[in-house]
Design a protein around this motif. Structure first.
Motif, PDB file in Angstrom:
ATOM      1  N   ARG A 101       0.818  -1.216   0.000  1.00 14.71           N
ATOM      2  CA  ARG A 101       0.000   0.000   0.000  1.00 14.71           C
ATOM      3  C   ARG A 101       0.851   1.265   0.000  1.00 14.71           C
ATOM      4  NH1 ARG A 101      -5.539   0.027   1.623  1.00 14.71           N
ATOM      5  NH2 ARG A 101      -6.337  -2.066   1.913  1.00 14.71           N
ATOM      6  N   TYR A 104       1.860   2.403  -3.513  1.00 13.02           N
ATOM      7  CA  TYR A 104       0.849   2.948  -4.404  1.00 13.02           C
ATOM      8  C   TYR A 104       1.271   4.373  -4.729  1.00 13.02           C
ATOM      9  CZ  TYR A 104      -3.893   3.978  -6.022  1.00 13.02           C
ATOM     10  OH  TYR A 104      -4.989   4.321  -6.763  1.00 13.02           O
ATOM     11  N   HIS A 105       1.504   4.646  -6.005  1.00  8.67           N
ATOM     12  CA  HIS A 105       1.889   5.993  -6.408  1.00  8.67           C
ATOM     13  C   HIS A 105       3.389   6.264  -6.306  1.00  8.67           C
ATOM     14  CE1 HIS A 105      -0.634   9.770  -7.106  1.00  8.67           C
ATOM     15  NE2 HIS A 105       0.164   9.480  -8.078  1.00  8.67           N
ATOM     16  N   HIS A 106       4.171   5.340  -5.718  1.00 10.20           N
ATOM     17  CA  HIS A 106       5.616   5.564  -5.643  1.00 10.20           C
ATOM     18  C   HIS A 106       6.355   4.734  -6.682  1.00 10.20           C
ATOM     19  CE1 HIS A 106       5.657   8.207  -2.204  1.00 10.20           C
ATOM     20  NE2 HIS A 106       4.688   7.469  -1.700  1.00 10.20           N
ATOM     21  N   GLU A 109       3.189   2.813 -12.438  1.00 11.34           N
ATOM     22  CA  GLU A 109       1.889   2.153 -12.322  1.00 11.34           C
ATOM     23  C   GLU A 109       1.959   0.668 -12.699  1.00 11.34           C
ATOM     24  OE1 GLU A 109      -1.179   4.365 -14.210  1.00 11.34           O
ATOM     25  OE2 GLU A 109      -2.754   3.008 -13.526  1.00 11.34           O
ATOM     26  N   PHE A 112       3.535  -1.384  -9.986  1.00 14.25           N
ATOM     27  CA  PHE A 112       2.628  -1.534  -8.847  1.00 14.25           C
ATOM     28  C   PHE A 112       1.584  -2.614  -9.152  1.00 14.25           C
ATOM     29  CE2 PHE A 112      -1.297  -0.432  -6.605  1.00 14.25           C
ATOM     30  CZ  PHE A 112      -0.839  -0.485  -5.300  1.00 14.25           C
ATOM     31  N   PRO A 269      -7.698   9.643  -3.115  1.00 16.33           N
ATOM     32  CA  PRO A 269      -6.386   9.797  -3.763  1.00 16.33           C
ATOM     33  C   PRO A 269      -6.469   9.605  -5.278  1.00 16.33           C
ATOM     34  CG  PRO A 269      -6.450   7.820  -2.377  1.00 16.33           C
ATOM     35  CD  PRO A 269      -7.727   8.547  -2.151  1.00 16.33           C
ATOM     36  N   PRO A 270      -5.718  10.414  -6.050  1.00 15.59           N
ATOM     37  CA  PRO A 270      -5.700  10.276  -7.511  1.00 15.59           C
ATOM     38  C   PRO A 270      -5.363   8.834  -7.898  1.00 15.59           C
ATOM     39  CG  PRO A 270      -4.434  12.179  -6.839  1.00 15.59           C
ATOM     40  CD  PRO A 270      -4.791  11.442  -5.588  1.00 15.59           C
ATOM     41  N   PHE A 271      -5.883   8.385  -9.005  1.00 18.20           N
ATOM     42  CA  PHE A 271      -5.710   7.031  -9.540  1.00 18.20           C
ATOM     43  C   PHE A 271      -6.601   6.008  -8.844  1.00 18.20           C
ATOM     44  CE2 PHE A 271      -1.623   9.098 -10.486  1.00 18.20           C
ATOM     45  CZ  PHE A 271      -1.773   9.141 -11.862  1.00 18.20           C
ATOM     46  N   SER A 272      -7.244   6.377  -7.705  1.00 13.55           N
ATOM     47  CA  SER A 272      -8.249   5.460  -7.160  1.00 13.55           C
ATOM     48  C   SER A 272      -9.471   5.567  -8.061  1.00 13.55           C
ATOM     49  CB  SER A 272      -8.605   5.824  -5.719  1.00 13.55           C
ATOM     50  OG  SER A 272      -9.261   7.079  -5.672  1.00 13.55           O
ATOM     51  N   TYR A 275     -11.732   8.465  -7.237  1.00  8.36           N
ATOM     52  CA  TYR A 275     -11.279   9.758  -7.758  1.00  8.36           C
ATOM     53  C   TYR A 275     -11.566   9.875  -9.255  1.00  8.36           C
ATOM     54  CZ  TYR A 275      -8.368  13.700  -9.006  1.00  8.36           C
ATOM     55  OH  TYR A 275      -7.937  14.900  -9.491  1.00  8.36           O
TER      56      TYR A 275
END
Ligand code: ZN
Length: 295
Positions: A101, A104-106, A109, A112, A269-272, A275
């Motif tokens: 988790r 996510y975002h680090h 994509e 992940f 959060p963006p990409f969820s 969102y």
């Protein structure tokens, strides 16, 4: 997952090395720092490391105790392999175990998504080894990740658990939900599909149970794999059709209408998928408002 990834299934084996190693240690993904020096705890805290998924040949795990190595497929032309490391094994100094988790975002994509897939498959292989009826070791089904009992009691495949998430709209307003612990963030209504239920029935039932409202015009939007664990989030929009929106079952502590002029201080959060649905609605509302102004 991206079309750039081509899945492989047992009994296919790794065609070549170097491969991308998706390794798990106590449910956390192993990432490698660029150099092998043992950095200080302060540097770790300050996120001063550049971390990446290890890329290497078959000798990468020579000194490391691990479970069976599984071949997942090709990312472009790079083979991807995965396995669980034994709890008691000592990790090299430049390896870090990081919760999925947190990544996510680090991570990019695709990496992940791959890590999520690898986690599901390693969990499946680890926890689905014996027949639940007669405890005989299960056999692999060629061409799949499935397992079957030699005495014909049981056949199973890696689970995918469908859940729906829905944006409820009514002309220029949108209905958002707030859960205890979300702070200033408002999000969407979501819930798991019950046995013998269609997705549309699930949307209607969850909104009745959670918000006390009825909806119509239920439309599929898009979906997103969510490996925490094994979920497939399926996104919908629905038009409000009646009822006074109020938290019903204790899961939510507020439900409120918002519009372009009045939005919550914080969104998911963006990409969820939540969102993405809200952002799509906002974009369409903004375009409509601009048209009205012109006309
Ligand atoms: Zn059996």
């Amino acid at each position: 997952m991206t079309t750039n990834f081509h899945r492989a299934y047992p009994p296919q084996t790794v065609p070549s090395y170097p491969a991308l190693w998706l390794l798990f240690h106590g449910n956390k993904l192993i990432l490698q720092t660029e150099d092998s020096r043992d950095i200080t705890e302060a540097e770790k805290q300050a996120n001063k490391e550049t971390l990446s998924i290890p890329l290497g040949d078959a000798t990468l795990l020579t000194e490391i105790e691990h479970e069976e190595i599984l071949y997942l497929g090709l990312l472009g032309d790079i083979p991807c392999v995965t396995t669980n490391l034994k709890d008691e094994t000592r990790l090299p100094a430049n390896w870090r175990a990081v919760g999925l988790r947190e990544l996510y975002h680090h991570l990019p994509e695709i990496e992940f998504e791959l890590a999520g897939y690898a986690h599901q498959i390693t969990n499946w292989q680890h926890s689905n080894r014996y027949c639940p009826v007669c405890t005989t070791p299960l056999l692999s089904i060629a061409g799949h990740w499935g397992h079957t009992c030699p005495n014909n009691h049981y056949t199973g495949y890696p689970p995918v658990i469908p859940a729906m998430i829905v944006l409820v709209h009514d002309n220029d307003r949108v209905l958002l939900a707030h859960k205890p612990g979300w702070g200033k963030r408002y999000g969407l209504f979501a819930g798991f599909v019950e046995p013998s239920e269609s997705m549309e029935e699930c949307v209607r039932r969850e909104l009745r149970e959670e918000a006390g409202i009825e909806v119509t015009d239920i439309h599929y939007f898009t979906s997103q794999a969510w490996p925490f664990p094994d979920q497939l989030m399926i996104g919908f929009t629905a038009r409000y059709a009646g009822g006074e929106p109020e938290p019903q079952d204790g899961e939510l502590d507020d439900i409120a209408w918002f519009n372009l002029a009045k939005l919550p201080d914080e969104l998911p959060p963006p990409f969820s998928l939540a969102y993405i649905l809200i952002n799509d609605w906002l974009t369409k509302q903004t375009a409509q408002a601009a048209l009205k102004e012109k006309g």
